[in-house]
Design a protein around this motif. Structure first.
Motif, PDB file in Angstrom:
ATOM      1  N   UNK A   1       0.822  -1.338  -0.073  1.00 54.58           N
ATOM      2  CA  UNK A   1       0.021  -0.162   0.011  1.00 54.58           C
ATOM      3  C   UNK A   1       0.957   1.262   0.184  1.00 54.58           C
ATOM      4  N   UNK A   2       1.884   1.342   0.971  1.00 53.03           N
ATOM      5  CA  UNK A   2       2.603   2.565   0.845  1.00 53.03           C
ATOM      6  C   UNK A   2       3.177   3.053  -0.330  1.00 53.03           C
ATOM      7  N   UNK A   3       3.573   2.227  -1.425  1.00 53.99           N
ATOM      8  CA  UNK A   3       4.139   2.543  -2.595  1.00 53.99           C
ATOM      9  C   UNK A   3       3.009   2.635  -3.591  1.00 53.99           C
ATOM     10  N   UNK A   4       2.066   2.254  -3.598  1.00 58.96           N
ATOM     11  CA  UNK A   4       0.804   2.470  -4.522  1.00 58.96           C
ATOM     12  C   UNK A   4      -0.094   3.722  -3.999  1.00 58.96           C
ATOM     13  N   UNK A   5      -0.125   4.105  -2.729  1.00 58.84           N
ATOM     14  CA  UNK A   5      -1.063   4.888  -2.406  1.00 58.84           C
ATOM     15  C   UNK A   5      -1.102   6.342  -3.528  1.00 58.84           C
ATOM     16  N   UNK A   6       0.105   6.541  -3.825  1.00 57.13           N
ATOM     17  CA  UNK A   6       0.039   7.828  -4.892  1.00 57.13           C
ATOM     18  C   UNK A   6      -0.726   7.546  -6.363  1.00 57.13           C
ATOM     19  N   UNK A   7      -0.533   6.407  -6.518  1.00 53.63           N
ATOM     20  CA  UNK A   7      -1.324   5.886  -7.765  1.00 53.63           C
ATOM     21  C   UNK A   7      -2.651   5.908  -7.577  1.00 53.63           C
ATOM     22  N   UNK A   8      -3.329   5.246  -6.480  1.00 53.60           N
ATOM     23  CA  UNK A   8      -4.298   5.285  -6.018  1.00 53.60           C
ATOM     24  C   UNK A   8      -5.066   6.424  -5.829  1.00 53.60           C
ATOM     25  N   UNK A   9      -4.512   7.488  -5.123  1.00 57.08           N
ATOM     26  CA  UNK A   9      -5.046   8.790  -5.046  1.00 57.08           C
ATOM     27  C   UNK A   9      -5.227   9.647  -6.329  1.00 57.08           C
TER      28      UNK A   9
ATOM     29  N   UNK B   1       4.394  -0.571   7.288  1.00 56.69           N
ATOM     30  CA  UNK B   1       5.061   0.311   8.426  1.00 56.69           C
ATOM     31  C   UNK B   1       5.280   1.639   8.105  1.00 56.69           C
ATOM     32  N   UNK B   2       5.711   1.981   6.793  1.00 54.51           N
ATOM     33  CA  UNK B   2       5.820   3.379   6.375  1.00 54.51           C
ATOM     34  C   UNK B   2       4.489   3.893   5.930  1.00 54.51           C
TER      35      UNK B   2
END
Lengths: 754, 407
Positions: free
Chosen positions: B305-313, B333-334
């Motif tokens: 999730x942390x690395x994909x959240x930008x794409x999702x947003x 964790x991050x």
């Protein structure tokens, strides 16, 4: 969206609760599946009681054990049912002790058993006690299954002990209950796997009694298959694992005083004065004595003499005679008897070298169950090798006739193991003639009364027959063609040679005449032959497997000596060339089919039989004519076949034409999709086809509501209880079909994507 | 398809034994008993396949249900034979959950309904599964099976718990249950000012005091109400089964409950998840569409999730409130760092942490945060003024969403 409501559905009726599933809540006790069905227990109990009754009917078990079984087993079943959810630990301990005591009683009884045959009775009694004890602990379906297996064991035990067909009544009683148990227990087992117990009937079946009809059909199919299996059951000689049965069977031994090997027949007619024709008794074959006089006349009774258990038929031989005086056969070596030991089995000494068969033999075990008083002759298929007899002191003469030191009483049982030569015509033809002067002197003896015309006839019959075997067959065939079997013949005039009179005057007679004539004709050619007496095999009871031998089955036949092959029997009366018998496997059907034929023959009225006979004869004549005129018949037959084919096709087309508007709509739908490459496989039901279409064709998927209206309408018309659709429903189906047709025409050219 | 049963073997062995004993004792009745036993076995073997032939089954099931509901599924059995009665048929259906109904007998042309209750359906889109008919009637020597294809599907929506409001948002400067206020003329409830009348204005809006003062017809002008746009991100990186439902099911239930709240209050809604490395989003979704989308979510391995959240947003578009429903997977964790920029963008962020360790054990493929790591994550989220709700396996989700958890 159109609603596919063609007819107001019948008000749903709730079927009786599915008790098979409903019981499940109460059927578990710490992982043990408890059987709650009273029905299943009752059926199982009945099967067990029938098995017990079948064993008791054989009269071999202790009556007190039988009574205990009849009383305690139903009680045990009741107790098992009422205590099925409990652990019953104390009871199990008691049952275990009971089992040990039963086994101990069985082993104690076995110490007193004289033979393994006797042990079968003790074993049956042990099974009874096991069944009694087991009936108190039947909580699960599996326990009931063990009980059913045990009932089958009891039935088998009774079946192996019985010698009569009345046991069939028990089988008939057992059969429907065993089938019911198989059906019910299977249904319970399947229902046990279900998670839902609700079944609601939306429409009544078209045939309300269909369930019973189906069960009756199942029963009939099972019985027909069982008959087929029985017909093809091979009858082969078993492996002799234990000593065969022999006992006095409750009869008291009737010893013969001063027994020196002589034959004693209590049923024989009293002796007459020397020179007179001996008297006749219908219950005593005159040949079972020290002579056979061909002047004796009379009919033997149909009283049952004995039952013989054997894998194949044979002559149950009493003995043989070597000396012929023109009217009477006697044995030249009277008194030459050999003791054959005092232990079981009593070994019968083999014949002397030239009379012994050196080739392949078939062992045949026979057990004789005596049904009426008989002379002290131990009947046996030739050649007897070992005798299991309940007393010692057997004697055997040099023709292989075995005599007992006591009269045969009803109930007596003895067994014999014989070795039957296996030899065919080719081997017999290859054997050289007998040259031993002693044997020739003894077995080619002819009395002075033998006429020249008899010898001339013998020469004439055997002219051109190169070997002994060919001569034997020629004489046997001549007798078959030129003489007639008749029991009621007048006495021979005094002073005539019986064979001459038979061959040249009457040409009518019975087995003694046929045998004596054949022996004389053979001896005239220098071929050693002797006159054998005994019983023919009798009728085989297809149920018990026993050969049932009557007084009237007493018989005489001919034994011909081949050096190295021994004495080979021939029966000129029935022309049964036993020498040609091979090891071929017998099937029960061989006995069964003639019996079925005889049954129908007796049951069908004569008029019908005559009509069938006339028809068959007519067909035969027609066939002969057709073969003779084949050049005309074949084209005509081809034309007829062509016409029949055309007619059948037309009829099939007519039948496939829709018979209603709903069917027409359904068939139109099938044709439309068939044209799109999705034909209906005849094995697919309409609903299955519908599912195939929706899956396989996008147009069908998009018109699924129309398709459902057509298919459901068709199914309702065909299969629902009230099948006639009303006008509104018909219009709905036809509208759906029209809409579908329009859509498909508009989209013609698109293919069903997959 | 046919399969011999233990009883079938038992019958045949009994027949052979009886034949063997009969042969060796030459007892004719034993041949008859052997033939009868064999006849029963053969008849059973021949007839069993015919008991499942000609029997049609149709399934009737609801098209949409909520997870955890008991589902009434009805099977309609129809004997298409004209004469034959079919005996002892077991109808097994694995649709939604394992079910087996027993038909003791069904007469020719008879139609039976076999109702069953399939308990506790789990979230998902259930395509029709084949129904298996089996029968070993009449005597159980052989079991015949027939598989019948069926059509249709049932969507099991995630469960929705009743939440009236999210308190953290209510206490925020711009509560979720009020419309966001933008200085934009329009038809609203809040007064913005007065202006000169123009054709088309309602006479009801004429501001008579100003009209009298200025001598011109003046009308009242209102602030236009712009509803707050809600975005929901569901973490589909992994899944772990719990006692009642899986962690992903709980995440979807939380998302569905928030979506239901948004729908009730007429807030535009968008959903996103990372599927196969790409963001899968559903914009301006109606509640039914949102529930269907959530029903179809499956765990997807790949980027966390942390690395994909930008794409999702990015896929969600403009949002005012972001709800992130995520199980506490190790790679999450991050998450706080990833969300920090979102908070800076003036978007209210709410995180629903599904404590994966309470559902099942951590595995090599789906490592979980330890309870201590979850607390640390909570602290870090708290630090960026993110409202955090924590849900453990077996918790009442409605209660868990009442109040943000204290760090």
């Amino acid at each position: 969206m159109k609603k596919a409501v063609l007819r107001k559905p019948a008000p749903p009726t709730l079927k009786p609760p599915n008790s098979d599933v409903a019981d499940q809540a109460n059927t578990r006790r710490s992982g043990v599946s408890i059987e709650d069905s009273v029905q299943l227990r009752v059926v199982s109990l009945i099967c067990v009681l029938i098995g017990v009754a079948a064993v008791l009917a054989q009269g071999v078990v202790n009556p007190s054990a039988g009574l205990a079984a009849i009383v305690l087993i139903p009680f045990g079943y009741w107790y098992s049912h009422t205590h099925r959810t409990k652990r019953n630990i104390p009871l199990k301990l008691v049952l275990a002790v009971g089992m040990i005591l039963s086994l101990g009683g069985f082993l104690r009884s076995m110490r007193t058993a004289d033979s393994v045959d006797e042990a079968r009775a003790y074993l049956a009694e042990l099974f009874l006690w096991v069944q009694i004890l087991h009936s108190f602990d039947l909580p699960r379906r599996k326990d009931l299954a063990y009980s059913m297996a045990s009932s089958l064991v009891l039935m088998a035990a009774a079946g192996s002990l019985t010698i009569t067909a009345t046991y069939g009544l028990f089988v008939i009683a057992y059969l429907p209950f065993a089938a019911a148990w198989l059906f019910l227990s299977n249904r319970r087992a399947m229902a046990h796997r279900a998670t839902s117990d609700r079944v609601i009937a939306d429409s009544a079946p078209k045939r309300p009694r269909g369930l019973w009809r189906s069960m009756a059909t199942v029963g009939m199919i099972a019985v027909v298959l069982a008959v087929a299996v029985f017909a093809f059951t091979p009858r082969v000689q078993g492996i002799q694992l234990v000593a065969p049965p022999f006992s006095f069977g409750g009869a008291s031994a009737a010893p013969i005083s001063d027994f020196q090997g002589q034959i004693v027949d209590p049923s024989a007619a009293p002796p007459t004065a020397p020179g007179e024709t001996p008297a006749f008794s219908p219950d005593a074959y005159p040949g079972f004595s020290d002579q056979v006089d061909l002047r004796v006349r009379g009919r033997l009774s149909d009283n049952l003499v004995m039952r013989v258990r054997a894998a194949r038929p044979a002559f149950w031989r009493a003995g043989a005679y070597d000396t012929w005086d023109g009217t009477t056969w006697t044995l030249s070596t009277q008194g030459v008897n050999i003791d054959v030991g005092g232990s079981n089995p009593a070994g019968i000494p083999p014949p002397v070298e030239l009379e012994r068969h050196d080739g392949q033999v078939e062992q045949l075990l026979q057990t004789y169950y005596i049904e009426s008083g008989q002379p002290n002759i131990v009947f046996a298929a030739d050649q007897a090798r070992a005798v299991y007899y309940p007393s010692s002191g057997l004697k055997v003469d040099d023709t292989g006739s075995i005599r007992a030191p006591s009269i045969m009483q009803p109930g007596m049982i003895y067994s014999v193991i014989s070795e039957i030569p296996i030899i065919g015509p080719r081997e017999l033809r290859a054997l050289p003639p007998v040259t031993d002067p002693d044997l020739l002197a003894r077995y080619t003896q002819l009395p002075p009364s033998t006429t020249n015309r008899v010898k001339a006839l013998s020469d004439q019959i055997t002219l051109g027959a190169p070997t002994t075997f060919d001569k034997v067959m020629a004489i046997q065939d001549w007798l078959k063609e030129h003489t007639e079997y008749l029991l009621d013949i007048p006495p021979d005039p005094p002073g005539v040679d019986a064979v001459d009179h038979f061959l040249f005057e009457t040409r009518k007679g019975y087995c003694e005449h046929f045998s004596a004539a054949m022996i004389v004709l053979l001896r005239a050619q220098g071929i050693p032959a002797r006159f054998a007496v005994g019983f023919d095999p009798g009728d085989r009871n297809i149920f018990t497997g026993f050969y049932e031998v009557k007084e009237s089955d007493a018989h005489s036949w001919v034994e011909v000596l081949y050096p190295g092959a021994g004495w080979i029997p021939y029966d000129p009366t029935h022309v049964v060339p036993l020498a040609e018998e091979t090891r071929a496997v017998n099937f029960s059907g061989v006995d069964l089919l003639p019996k079925i034929g005889a049954f129908f023959s007796a049951a069908i009225p004569t008029g019908v039989k005559d009509a069938v006979g006339t028809t068959l004869r007519g067909l035969g004549h027609t066939a002969q004519w057709a073969i003779a005129n084949w050049y005309a018949v074949v084209p005509l037959a081809l034309l007829a076949a062509l016409a029949a084919w055309a007619l059948t096709r037309k009829r099939r087309e007519r039948r496939s034409r829709p018979d209603s508007r709903v069917a027409a709509a359904f068939m139109s739908m099938c044709e439309l999709f068939s044209a799109r490459g999705l034909p209906r496989d005849p094995s697919r039901t309409p609903s299955e086809y519908l599912a195939d279409l929706i899956r396989g064709d996008p147009i069908a998927a998009s018109r699924r509501d129309d398709l459902r209206i057509i298919v459901r309408g068709f199914e309702r018309e065909r299969f629902a209880a009230d099948a006639t659709p009303d006008e509104e429903a018909l219009r709905l189906v036809e509208d759906a079909e029209a809409a579908l047709r329009r859509d498909l025409q508009l989209k013609a050219g698109s293919s069903p994507g997959r | 398809m046919v399969r011999p049963t233990r009883r079938g073997f038992g019958l045949l062995i009994s027949a052979v034994l009886l034949f063997f004993i009969g042969t060796n004792s030459q007892a004719g009745w034993l041949f008859i008993l052997a033939a009868l036993v064999a006849g029963a076995a053969i008849a059973s073997a021949l007839l069993s396949p015919s008991m499942v032939r000609g029997l049609e089954i149709e399934r009737r099931a609801p098209e949409e249900i909520l997870a955890g509901d008991d589902v009434a599924v009805e099977l309609i059995a129809r004997n298409t034979h004209r004469r034959r009665t079919l005996l002892s048929v077991l109808v097994r259906d694995r649709f939604l959950s394992e079910s087996a109904s027993f038909i003791p007998s069904i007469g020719p042309g008879e139609v039976l309904r076999l109702p069953s209750l399939r308990a506790g359906a789990r979230r998902g889109i259930y395509e029709a599964t084949p129904i298996v008919l089996s029968s070993s009637a009449p005597f159980g020597a052989l079991e015949a099976r027939k598989t019948i294809p069926t059509t249709g599907r049932t969507i099991v929506f995630p469960r929705i718990v009743p939440i009236d409001w999210l308190p953290e948002i209510a206490s925020a400067s711009r509560p979720l249950d009020a419309a966001s206020q933008r200085a934009q003329k329009g038809i609203g409830h809040d007064f913005l000012g007065v202006r000169e009348y123009s054709p088309g204005d309602s006479l009801r809006h004429v501001h008579w005091p100003t009209t009298a003062r200025t001598g011109k017809v003046m009308v009242r002008e209102f602030e236009q109400e712009v509803p707050r746009r809600m975005g929901i991100i569901v973490d589909t990186w992994g899944d772990v089964d719990g006692p009642d439902e899986s962690a992903l099911d709980t995440a979807c239930a939380a998302a569905a409950s928030a979506a239901a709240l948004a729908s009730r209050d007429q807030h535009p809604l968008a959903l996103a998840a990372t599927i196969g490395g790409a963001a899968d989003a559903l914009g301006d979704a109606r509640l039914e569409e949102a529930l269907t989308w959530l029903a179809g979510l499956q765990p997807q391995r790949g980027e966390a999730l942390p690395s994909t959240i930008g794409r999702s947003l990015g896929a969600l578009g403009r949002i005012d409130t972001l709800i992130v429903a995520t199980p506490t997977w190790g790679p999450n964790a991050p998450l706080a760092q990833a969300l920090a920029s979102v908070g800076d963008a003036d978007v209210q962020v709410i995180v629903v942490l599904i404590e994966a360790h309470s559902y099942g054990k951590s595995t090599r493929t789906t490592p979980q945060l330890t309870p201590g790591s979850v607390d640390a994550l909570h602290h870090s989220l708290d630090a960026i003024r993110t409202a955090v709700f924590r849900v453990r396996a077996g918790d009442d989700l409605a209660l868990a969403l009442v109040q943000p958890a204290a760090a």
